[in-house]
Scaffold this motif. Structure first.
Motif, PDB file in Angstrom:
ATOM      1  N   ALA A  98       0.820  -1.207   0.000  1.00  0.00           N
ATOM      2  CA  ALA A  98       0.000   0.000   0.000  1.00  0.00           C
ATOM      3  C   ALA A  98       0.857   1.260   0.000  1.00  0.00           C
ATOM      4  CB  ALA A  98      -0.934   0.005   1.213  1.00  0.00           C
ATOM      5  N   CYS A  99       2.165   1.134   0.277  1.00  0.00           N
ATOM      6  CA  CYS A  99       3.033   2.310   0.297  1.00  0.00           C
ATOM      7  C   CYS A  99       3.662   2.585  -1.071  1.00  0.00           C
ATOM      8  CB  CYS A  99       4.131   2.156   1.353  1.00  0.00           C
ATOM      9  SG  CYS A  99       5.367   0.901   0.976  1.00  0.00           S
ATOM     10  N   LYS A 100       3.245   1.823  -2.102  1.00  0.00           N
ATOM     11  CA  LYS A 100       3.786   2.054  -3.437  1.00  0.00           C
ATOM     12  C   LYS A 100       3.350   3.413  -3.975  1.00  0.00           C
ATOM     13  CE  LYS A 100       3.729  -1.483  -6.326  1.00  0.00           C
ATOM     14  NZ  LYS A 100       3.310  -2.690  -7.078  1.00  0.00           N
ATOM     15  N   ILE A 101       4.139   3.956  -4.880  1.00  0.00           N
ATOM     16  CA  ILE A 101       3.717   5.175  -5.584  1.00  0.00           C
ATOM     17  C   ILE A 101       2.431   4.855  -6.338  1.00  0.00           C
ATOM     18  CG2 ILE A 101       4.318   6.771  -7.450  1.00  0.00           C
ATOM     19  CD1 ILE A 101       7.232   6.472  -6.638  1.00  0.00           C
ATOM     20  N   PRO A 102       1.399   5.704  -6.245  1.00  0.00           N
ATOM     21  CA  PRO A 102       0.131   5.427  -6.909  1.00  0.00           C
ATOM     22  C   PRO A 102       0.328   5.149  -8.403  1.00  0.00           C
ATOM     23  CG  PRO A 102      -0.102   7.297  -5.447  1.00  0.00           C
ATOM     24  CD  PRO A 102       1.359   6.965  -5.480  1.00  0.00           C
ATOM     25  N   PRO A 103      -0.481   4.241  -8.969  1.00  0.00           N
ATOM     26  CA  PRO A 103      -0.265   3.830 -10.354  1.00  0.00           C
ATOM     27  C   PRO A 103      -0.328   4.969 -11.367  1.00  0.00           C
ATOM     28  CG  PRO A 103      -2.382   3.044  -9.526  1.00  0.00           C
ATOM     29  CD  PRO A 103      -1.611   3.531  -8.358  1.00  0.00           C
ATOM     30  N   GLY A 104      -1.272   5.893 -11.174  1.00  0.00           N
ATOM     31  CA  GLY A 104      -1.367   7.007 -12.116  1.00  0.00           C
ATOM     32  C   GLY A 104      -0.142   7.890 -12.080  1.00  0.00           C
ATOM     33  N   GLU A 105       0.363   8.166 -10.884  1.00  0.00           N
ATOM     34  CA  GLU A 105       1.564   8.993 -10.757  1.00  0.00           C
ATOM     35  C   GLU A 105       2.782   8.277 -11.320  1.00  0.00           C
ATOM     36  OE1 GLU A 105       2.069  10.321  -6.740  1.00  0.00           O
ATOM     37  OE2 GLU A 105      -0.043  10.912  -6.539  1.00  0.00           O
ATOM     38  N   LEU A 106       2.854   6.963 -11.095  1.00  0.00           N
ATOM     39  CA  LEU A 106       3.975   6.197 -11.627  1.00  0.00           C
ATOM     40  C   LEU A 106       3.986   6.221 -13.147  1.00  0.00           C
ATOM     41  CD1 LEU A 106       6.375   4.343 -11.054  1.00  0.00           C
ATOM     42  CD2 LEU A 106       4.784   2.415 -11.024  1.00  0.00           C
ATOM     43  N   GLU A 107       2.817   6.124 -13.763  1.00  0.00           N
ATOM     44  CA  GLU A 107       2.758   6.161 -15.226  1.00  0.00           C
ATOM     45  C   GLU A 107       3.189   7.523 -15.755  1.00  0.00           C
ATOM     46  OE1 GLU A 107      -0.986   4.744 -16.720  1.00  0.00           O
ATOM     47  OE2 GLU A 107      -0.360   2.651 -16.441  1.00  0.00           O
ATOM     48  N   GLU A 108       2.889   8.577 -15.003  1.00  0.00           N
ATOM     49  CA  GLU A 108       3.351   9.910 -15.413  1.00  0.00           C
ATOM     50  C   GLU A 108       4.873   9.987 -15.382  1.00  0.00           C
ATOM     51  OE1 GLU A 108       1.588  13.061 -13.207  1.00  0.00           O
ATOM     52  OE2 GLU A 108      -0.476  12.417 -13.602  1.00  0.00           O
ATOM     53  N   VAL A 109       5.476   9.386 -14.372  1.00  0.00           N
ATOM     54  CA  VAL A 109       6.935   9.382 -14.261  1.00  0.00           C
ATOM     55  C   VAL A 109       7.553   8.645 -15.446  1.00  0.00           C
ATOM     56  CG1 VAL A 109       8.894   8.548 -12.904  1.00  0.00           C
ATOM     57  CG2 VAL A 109       6.927   9.562 -11.749  1.00  0.00           C
ATOM     58  N   LEU A 110       6.960   7.512 -15.810  1.00  0.00           N
ATOM     59  CA  LEU A 110       7.542   6.668 -16.853  1.00  0.00           C
ATOM     60  C   LEU A 110       7.180   7.109 -18.266  1.00  0.00           C
ATOM     61  CD1 LEU A 110       6.911   3.166 -15.229  1.00  0.00           C
ATOM     62  CD2 LEU A 110       9.014   4.514 -15.194  1.00  0.00           C
ATOM     63  N   ALA A 111       6.153   7.956 -18.394  1.00  0.00           N
ATOM     64  CA  ALA A 111       5.693   8.362 -19.722  1.00  0.00           C
ATOM     65  C   ALA A 111       6.813   9.023 -20.522  1.00  0.00           C
ATOM     66  CB  ALA A 111       4.514   9.321 -19.597  1.00  0.00           C
ATOM     67  N   GLY A 112       7.035   8.514 -21.709  1.00  0.00           N
ATOM     68  CA  GLY A 112       8.036   9.092 -22.606  1.00  0.00           C
ATOM     69  C   GLY A 112       9.463   8.837 -22.195  1.00  0.00           C
ATOM     70  N   LEU A 113       9.667   8.039 -21.148  1.00  0.00           N
ATOM     71  CA  LEU A 113      11.028   7.791 -20.695  1.00  0.00           C
ATOM     72  C   LEU A 113      11.838   7.044 -21.737  1.00  0.00           C
ATOM     73  CD1 LEU A 113      13.077   7.939 -18.366  1.00  0.00           C
ATOM     74  CD2 LEU A 113      12.142   5.793 -17.502  1.00  0.00           C
ATOM     75  N   GLY A 114      11.246   5.985 -22.274  1.00  0.00           N
ATOM     76  CA  GLY A 114      11.957   5.201 -23.286  1.00  0.00           C
ATOM     77  C   GLY A 114      13.138   4.462 -22.682  1.00  0.00           C
ATOM     78  N   VAL A 115      13.677   3.551 -23.451  1.00  0.00           N
ATOM     79  CA  VAL A 115      14.846   2.787 -23.020  1.00  0.00           C
ATOM     80  C   VAL A 115      15.847   2.747 -24.162  1.00  0.00           C
ATOM     81  CG1 VAL A 115      15.688   0.543 -22.248  1.00  0.00           C
ATOM     82  CG2 VAL A 115      13.465   1.358 -21.466  1.00  0.00           C
ATOM     83  N   LEU A 116      17.072   3.129 -23.860  1.00  0.00           N
ATOM     84  CA  LEU A 116      18.112   3.088 -24.878  1.00  0.00           C
ATOM     85  C   LEU A 116      18.475   1.653 -25.196  1.00  0.00           C
ATOM     86  CD1 LEU A 116      20.469   5.918 -23.557  1.00  0.00           C
ATOM     87  CD2 LEU A 116      18.811   6.062 -25.427  1.00  0.00           C
ATOM     88  N   THR A 117      18.699   1.384 -26.474  1.00  0.00           N
ATOM     89  CA  THR A 117      19.119   0.051 -26.879  1.00  0.00           C
ATOM     90  C   THR A 117      20.594  -0.125 -26.541  1.00  0.00           C
ATOM     91  OG1 THR A 117      17.522   0.052 -28.694  1.00  0.00           O
ATOM     92  CG2 THR A 117      19.319  -1.565 -28.800  1.00  0.00           C
ATOM     93  N   PRO A 118      20.912  -1.084 -25.695  1.00  0.00           N
ATOM     94  CA  PRO A 118      22.316  -1.249 -25.295  1.00  0.00           C
ATOM     95  C   PRO A 118      23.159  -1.828 -26.429  1.00  0.00           C
ATOM     96  CG  PRO A 118      20.978  -3.005 -24.376  1.00  0.00           C
ATOM     97  CD  PRO A 118      20.026  -2.054 -25.036  1.00  0.00           C
ATOM     98  N   LYS A 119      24.424  -1.449 -26.438  1.00  0.00           N
ATOM     99  CA  LYS A 119      25.343  -1.987 -27.440  1.00  0.00           C
ATOM    100  C   LYS A 119      25.876  -3.342 -26.967  1.00  0.00           C
ATOM    101  CE  LYS A 119      26.903   2.607 -28.928  1.00  0.00           C
ATOM    102  NZ  LYS A 119      28.074   3.527 -29.065  1.00  0.00           N
TER     103      LYS A 119
END
Length: 329
Positions: free
Chosen positions: A13-34
């Motif tokens: 129950a102490c997790k960051i709320p799902p809606g707020e977490l999605e805002e944090v991750l939105a557009g973050l993307g992941v670099l393709t590792p070499k």
């Protein structure tokens, strides 16, 4: 010494709320590792339970981490619960845990190390039960006690359980009862001990995971901090379907409804409900039922798109409609 009094929240129950977490991750993307080893099969895209990298034709590595503040006052039980919860992410992907490492945050000037030792002992007992190695980890001085694990497991790529592979026509199965959030909140406020809740949280999802893989299930998630409705919404959204829940078929822990009626509802459960409400048709369900369906669980069960012996069917997946989730009272 009441451990739950040393933290603002408790358990998942102490997790960051799902809606707020999605805002944090939105557009973050992941670099393709070499020169990366293996192929990433499951990453950030659908918010699944763990990351998965295929390293051989018949072998993929499952990686996850999970930790939280005390959910019960007994340090040994807290360690057991936290370990079972961390291992659950591997089981939710259809995998088998290989090794875990401890993650410990401890207020060294407030709580004696003897209590920390009991927490670690509880975690070790559960990894031993799971047949999972436990070695080392990381610790930091922290105003709030927190404990969990980073876990690595393996899975056959063809038997991988994901949250984006649900199909219309499949039944929905839940392997543990709900109500852990409200009962844990009551425990934190009053000190009452709920043995059924402790047994539920410390029970591994290993058997349910094996049964799902043997039954040919391909879509699953575990029900933790975002509640049944939150995790089901993520599954339905990722799979492009609508999920229908028969509220009367959802199993509840003894005392869960009374805990809601008496006001022991965690803030995390209310935030879960607020997040899923715009995507849910719940006209036939009352508020008490909806709170329980959104209740933030700690070390909850598996939610499967399919059936396994001994677990109740609580709904079904249907073709995508205007709502991602429909609750039938």
């Amino acid at each position: 010494m009441r451990l739950t009094q040393y933290a603002q929240g408790g358990g998942c129950a102490c997790k960051i709320p799902p809606g707020e977490l999605e805002e944090v991750l939105a557009g973050l993307g992941v670099l393709t590792p070499k020169r990366a080893v293996g192929e990433l099969l499951v990453g950030l895209d659908t918010g699944d339970d763990a990351a998965v990298v295929q390293i051989e034709q018949d072998t993929a590595v499952v990686s996850t981490a999970d930790f939280f503040t005390p959910v019960v006052d007994d340090p040994y039980d807290w360690g057991r619960i936290a370990a079972a919860n961390a291992l659950s992410d591997v089981y939710a992907m259809g995998g088998r845990p290989l090794i875990g490492v401890n993650l410990l945050c401890w207020p060294r000037d407030v709580l004696p190390y003897e209590i920390a030792r009991e927490v670690l002992r509880g975690g070790a007992s559960v990894t031993a039960e799971a047949g999972c190695h436990l070695a080392g980890g990381h610790s930091v001085n922290d105003p709030e006690p927190k404990y969990g694990m980073a876990v690595t497991g393996i899975v056959h790529p063809a038997r991988l359980l994901r949250n984006d592979t649900g199909k219309a026509g499949l039944p929905l199965t839940l392997t543990k009862p709900l109500g852990l959030g409200v009962l844990n909140n009551r425990h934190k406020a009053t000190g009452e001990v709920f043995e059924e809740a402790v047994e539920t949280m410390t029970r591994l999802n290993a058997e349910a995971s094996r049964a799902a893989v043997e039954a040919g299930v391909l879509c699953a998630t575990d029900v933790t901090g975002f509640g049944l409705l939150g995790h089901l919404y993520k599954l339905a959204r990722a799979s492009g379907v609508t999920a229908v829940v028969d509220a009367a078929a959802v199993p509840l822990l003894a005392g869960a409804r009374n805990a809601v009626r008496d006001g022991y509802v965690p803030g995390g459960s209310r935030r879960n409900l607020a997040w899923v409400a715009p995507h849910t048709d719940a006209r036939s369900a009352d508020e008490e039922t909806m709170i329980l369906l959104a209740d933030a669980q700690t070390s909850g069960g598996l939610l499967l798109a399919g059936e396994i012996p001994g677990a109740p069917v609580i709904g079904e997946l249907i073709p995508r409609g205007p709502h991602s989730v429909i609750v039938r009272g």
